[in-house]
Design a protein around this motif. Structure first.
Motif, PDB file in Angstrom:
ATOM      1  N   SER A  32       4.306  21.359 -21.841  1.00 50.87           N
ATOM      2  CA  SER A  32       5.236  22.260 -22.186  1.00 50.87           C
ATOM      3  C   SER A  32       6.792  21.413 -21.499  1.00 50.87           C
ATOM      4  CB  SER A  32       5.574  23.779 -21.917  1.00 50.87           C
ATOM      5  OG  SER A  32       6.804  23.690 -22.397  1.00 50.87           O
ATOM      6  N   VAL A  33       8.044  20.882 -21.798  1.00 51.13           N
ATOM      7  CA  VAL A  33       8.849  19.788 -21.357  1.00 51.13           C
ATOM      8  C   VAL A  33       9.785  20.661 -21.921  1.00 51.13           C
ATOM      9  CG1 VAL A  33      10.026  18.270 -20.993  1.00 51.13           C
ATOM     10  CG2 VAL A  33       7.279  17.662 -20.923  1.00 51.13           C
ATOM     11  N   LYS A  34      10.215  21.665 -20.979  1.00 50.01           N
ATOM     12  CA  LYS A  34      12.041  21.954 -20.836  1.00 50.01           C
ATOM     13  C   LYS A  34      13.025  21.041 -20.285  1.00 50.01           C
ATOM     14  CE  LYS A  34      10.149  26.653 -21.144  1.00 50.01           C
ATOM     15  NZ  LYS A  34       9.891  27.401 -20.478  1.00 50.01           N
ATOM     16  N   LEU A  35      13.738  20.100 -20.612  1.00 56.92           N
ATOM     17  CA  LEU A  35      15.344  19.907 -20.384  1.00 56.92           C
ATOM     18  C   LEU A  35      15.847  19.663 -20.730  1.00 56.92           C
ATOM     19  CD1 LEU A  35      14.721  17.539 -22.446  1.00 56.92           C
ATOM     20  CD2 LEU A  35      13.655  16.323 -20.963  1.00 56.92           C
ATOM     21  N   LYS A  36      17.411  19.411 -20.024  1.00 57.52           N
ATOM     22  CA  LYS A  36      18.663  18.949 -21.100  1.00 57.52           C
ATOM     23  C   LYS A  36      19.539  17.904 -21.814  1.00 57.52           C
ATOM     24  CE  LYS A  36      21.870  22.335 -19.796  1.00 57.52           C
ATOM     25  NZ  LYS A  36      22.062  23.580 -18.291  1.00 57.52           N
ATOM     26  N   VAL A  44      10.031  21.570 -25.475  1.00 49.80           N
ATOM     27  CA  VAL A  44       8.901  21.223 -26.672  1.00 49.80           C
ATOM     28  C   VAL A  44       7.961  20.861 -25.708  1.00 49.80           C
ATOM     29  CG1 VAL A  44       8.843  19.174 -27.619  1.00 49.80           C
ATOM     30  CG2 VAL A  44      10.974  19.365 -27.428  1.00 49.80           C
ATOM     31  N   GLN A  45       6.321  20.965 -26.665  1.00 46.91           N
ATOM     32  CA  GLN A  45       5.811  20.765 -26.864  1.00 46.91           C
ATOM     33  C   GLN A  45       4.735  19.841 -26.883  1.00 46.91           C
ATOM     34  OE1 GLN A  45       2.588  22.731 -25.365  1.00 46.91           O
ATOM     35  NE2 GLN A  45       3.375  24.777 -25.157  1.00 46.91           N
ATOM     36  N   CYS A  46       4.268  18.677 -26.269  1.00 42.22           N
ATOM     37  CA  CYS A  46       4.386  17.150 -26.344  1.00 42.22           C
ATOM     38  C   CYS A  46       2.513  16.742 -25.536  1.00 42.22           C
ATOM     39  CB  CYS A  46       4.867  16.293 -26.321  1.00 42.22           C
ATOM     40  SG  CYS A  46       5.563  15.818 -24.287  1.00 42.22           S
ATOM     41  N   ASP A  47       1.765  16.044 -26.122  1.00 41.43           N
ATOM     42  CA  ASP A  47       1.081  15.388 -25.593  1.00 41.43           C
ATOM     43  C   ASP A  47       1.385  14.343 -24.493  1.00 41.43           C
ATOM     44  OD1 ASP A  47      -0.762  13.356 -24.709  1.00 41.43           O
ATOM     45  OD2 ASP A  47      -1.903  12.953 -26.425  1.00 41.43           O
ATOM     46  N   ALA A  48       0.644  15.063 -23.403  1.00 36.09           N
ATOM     47  CA  ALA A  48       0.795  14.368 -21.881  1.00 36.09           C
ATOM     48  C   ALA A  48       1.308  13.060 -21.221  1.00 36.09           C
ATOM     49  CB  ALA A  48      -0.077  14.624 -20.811  1.00 36.09           C
ATOM     50  N   LEU A  90       9.525   3.266 -20.067  1.00 31.03           N
ATOM     51  CA  LEU A  90       8.907   3.705 -19.099  1.00 31.03           C
ATOM     52  C   LEU A  90       8.976   4.997 -18.186  1.00 31.03           C
ATOM     53  CD1 LEU A  90      10.285   0.081 -17.171  1.00 31.03           C
ATOM     54  CD2 LEU A  90       8.123   0.316 -18.901  1.00 31.03           C
ATOM     55  N   SER A  91       8.737   5.530 -18.484  1.00 24.25           N
ATOM     56  CA  SER A  91       8.924   7.300 -18.440  1.00 24.25           C
ATOM     57  C   SER A  91       8.155   7.715 -19.290  1.00 24.25           C
ATOM     58  CB  SER A  91      10.550   7.592 -18.181  1.00 24.25           C
ATOM     59  OG  SER A  91      10.250   8.236 -16.672  1.00 24.25           O
ATOM     60  N   LEU A  92       6.943   9.194 -18.603  1.00 22.37           N
ATOM     61  CA  LEU A  92       6.877  10.343 -18.985  1.00 22.37           C
ATOM     62  C   LEU A  92       7.753  11.350 -19.013  1.00 22.37           C
ATOM     63  CD1 LEU A  92       3.148  10.211 -18.169  1.00 22.37           C
ATOM     64  CD2 LEU A  92       3.678   8.596 -20.344  1.00 22.37           C
ATOM     65  N   ALA A  93       7.716  11.943 -20.659  1.00 18.22           N
ATOM     66  CA  ALA A  93       7.968  13.053 -20.527  1.00 18.22           C
ATOM     67  C   ALA A  93       7.971  14.020 -19.496  1.00 18.22           C
ATOM     68  CB  ALA A  93       8.549  13.667 -22.111  1.00 18.22           C
ATOM     69  N   ALA A  94       6.890  14.377 -19.612  1.00 22.16           N
ATOM     70  CA  ALA A  94       6.260  15.778 -18.397  1.00 22.16           C
ATOM     71  C   ALA A  94       6.463  15.093 -16.946  1.00 22.16           C
ATOM     72  CB  ALA A  94       4.293  15.518 -18.290  1.00 22.16           C
ATOM     73  N   MET A  95       7.448  13.758 -17.068  1.00 23.18           N
ATOM     74  CA  MET A  95       7.953  13.503 -15.624  1.00 23.18           C
ATOM     75  C   MET A  95       9.443  13.983 -15.222  1.00 23.18           C
ATOM     76  SD  MET A  95       6.556  10.493 -15.075  1.00 23.18           S
ATOM     77  CE  MET A  95       7.834   9.297 -14.081  1.00 23.18           C
TER      78      MET A  95
END
Ligand code: FES
Ligand code: FES
Length: 198
Positions: A32-36, A44-48, A90-95
């Protein structure tokens, strides 16, 4: 009877079907990723394994950020994260849980183009336009970096906080953004124009 040579080696190799199915047995991990994004909270829930670029384009449907090379070579995917420009491929959403992201869609305010967008139009800083959102996001960040006294690889005196924003400085600072249409002279002119009016 012992197997020998190539036959023996083949007998010891794992069956490709068995091997691939055992790798595939572990289900993709969802996070689960929460951002602005552009000032709006998103959860949003997404694949890691989802990159920030795919998260922005495929999950949030903000397709102004482009996928050119998908491996950090072209700059088409440039976005600002907490004010710093990065290649989102080059960056993962989860980061980026909790981060504030700005994309090209967030630059114009109340129907008025950002000065850098307007300058790209005035100076004809594009042809096909595929690289343009990345160019503009980089150019906006470039001016902030310069205003903060950050040197580049071509800065003569890195202790100098009043670095002259020469064409050479602009080119170096934009060198991570490739334009296949070679609109470079006009891109530099657009950035120089906005810099002069700040
Ligand atoms: Fe990210 Fe090219 S798509 S650098
Ligand atoms: Fe076509 Fe830059 S305007 S790649």
């Amino acid at each position: 009877m012992a197997l020998s040579g190539a036959v023996g080696v083949a007998a010891m190799m794992p069956d490709p079907v068995t091997a691939s199915s055992s790798v595939g047995a572990s289900a993709p991990q969802t996070v689960s990723v929460k951002l602005k994004v552009n000032g709006e909270s998103q959860s949003v829930q997404c694949d890691a394994r989802t990159t920030l670029l795919d998260f922005i384009r495929d999950h949030l449907r903000l397709t102004g950020t482009k996928k050119g090379c998908d491996h950090g070579q072209c700059g088409a995917c440039t976005v600002a994260v907490n004010g710093d420009r990065i290649n989102s491929c080059l960056s993962l959403a989860a980061m980026h849980d909790g981060d504030s992201i700005e994309t090209i869609e967030g630059l114009a305010k109340q129907g008025k183009l950002h000065p850098m967008q307007a300058a790209f139009i005035t100076h004809d800083g594009f042809q096909c336009g595929f690289c343009t959102s990345g160019q503009i996001m980089s150019a906006v960040a470039l001016l902030d970096e310069h205003a903060n006294g950050q040197p580049s690889h071509v800065t003569d005196d890195i202790a100098d906080k009043a670095i002259e924003l020469s064409d050479g400085e602009i080119r170096e600072r934009m060198s991570g953004n490739i334009c296949r249409c070679s609109a470079y002279p006009n891109i530099v002119a657009a950035i120089r124009d906005v810099a002069a009016r700040r």
